[in-house]
Write an enzyme that holds these catalytic residues in place. Structure first.
Site: not given
Ligand code: NDP
Length: 256
Positions: A146, A161
């Site tokens: 990401s 995350y």
């Protein structure tokens, strides 16, 4: 030139292919001729994706439920895919989840859910598929990182995350290092925001779109298909000398 990205005769396993980016990426690989194995927890969604890919691309699709948090299910699923297709050439380690919670208040449960799904399971699936690829002396593994493999985000509390995706970046480098000797490349893509079940709420929110405009030089989320080229490149033999890399696909987000 088109042969450089041809995947006919290859078998690709895509985890988390019952919705979102997993479906898009499974279709991208099928479009290059790969046979596809799709796994996730929701059987009915997998059945829909399987029927759609078979009808659209004419490749063979194997669909099976598998909770990637359960190592016994992973072993069984990888065995079943190997029995069905005879090999696994490409792994897209895509299943993932997210929680938003201020770091000081986050529950053990939320922290663990994100680290387990986004990092531990990426390793568990790679470990099992890696054994098949080592036997073949060939493999292409693509992990879903990401932008948050590289940067946090002002205004967003996502410590689980960011930590998991940062871990994916180092796991990618480590597996690339360990498995280069077996003809296996391991790379990662680092998307910014794309619409999916995970992001639908935030990505359609005016305030969040404002943050995207501020942090992303292109000022917009990604569009369907904007990850396809990178994944096809990493999955194909055109990337034979590229391993351990994270390619950010983010409208310039991590350039700042
Ligand atoms: P979705 O929520 O649409 O998809 C997540 C997928 O993971 C679903 O298919 C879900 O299937 C599967 N999944 C979740 N937990 C498990 C589990 N325990 N076992 C098996 N499958 C599981 O989100 P996205 O498509 O957005 O996310 C896909 C990946 O892309 C994630 O790794 C995410 O972090 C990453 N990513 C997404 C970005 C975005 O903006 N969308 C940006 C950067 C990275 P099921 O519920 O049926 O099990």
């Amino acid at each position: 030139m088109s042969d450089l990205f041809d995947l006919s005769g290859k078998v690709a396993l895509v985890t988390g292919a019952s919705s979102g980016l997993g479906v898009q990426l499974a279709k991208a690989l099928a479009g290059q001729g790969a046979d596809i194995a799709i796994v996730a927890r929701r059987q009915e969604k997998l059945d829909e994706v399987k029927a759609d890919i078979e009808a659209t691309y004419g490749v063979r699709v194997f669909a099976k439920t598998c909770d990637v948090l359960d190592t016994a299910q992973i072993v069984e699923t990888v065995g079943a895919i190997k029995d069905f297709f005879g090999r696994i050439d490409i792994l897209i380690n895509n299943a993932g989840t997210a929680r938003v919670a201020a770091a000081q208040d986050q529950s053990d449960e939320d922290w663990k859910a994100v680290i387990d799904t986004n990092l531990n399971a990426v390793y568990y699936v790679a470990r099992e598929v890696g054994k098949v690829m080592i036997e073949q002396n060939y493999g292409r593994i693509i992990n879903l990182g990401s932008i948050h493999s590289s940067v946090a985000m002002k205004g967003l509390a996502i410590s689980g995350y960011t930590s998991s995706k940062g871990g994916v970046r180092m796991l990618t480098k480590d597996l690339a290092n360990e498995w280069a000797q077996y003809g296996i490349t391991v790379n990662a893509i680092g998307p910014a925001y794309f619409e999916s079940e995970m992001t639908a709420k935030s990505i359609n929110d005016e305030k969040f779109l404002g943050l995207i405009k501020m942090f992303c030089p292109m000022g917009r989320p990604g569009k369907p298909g904007e990850l396809d080229g990178a994944v096809i490149y990493f999955a194909s033999d055109s990337s034979s000398y590229t391993t351990g890399q994270l390619l950010s696909i983010d409208g310039g987000w991590t350039a700042l």
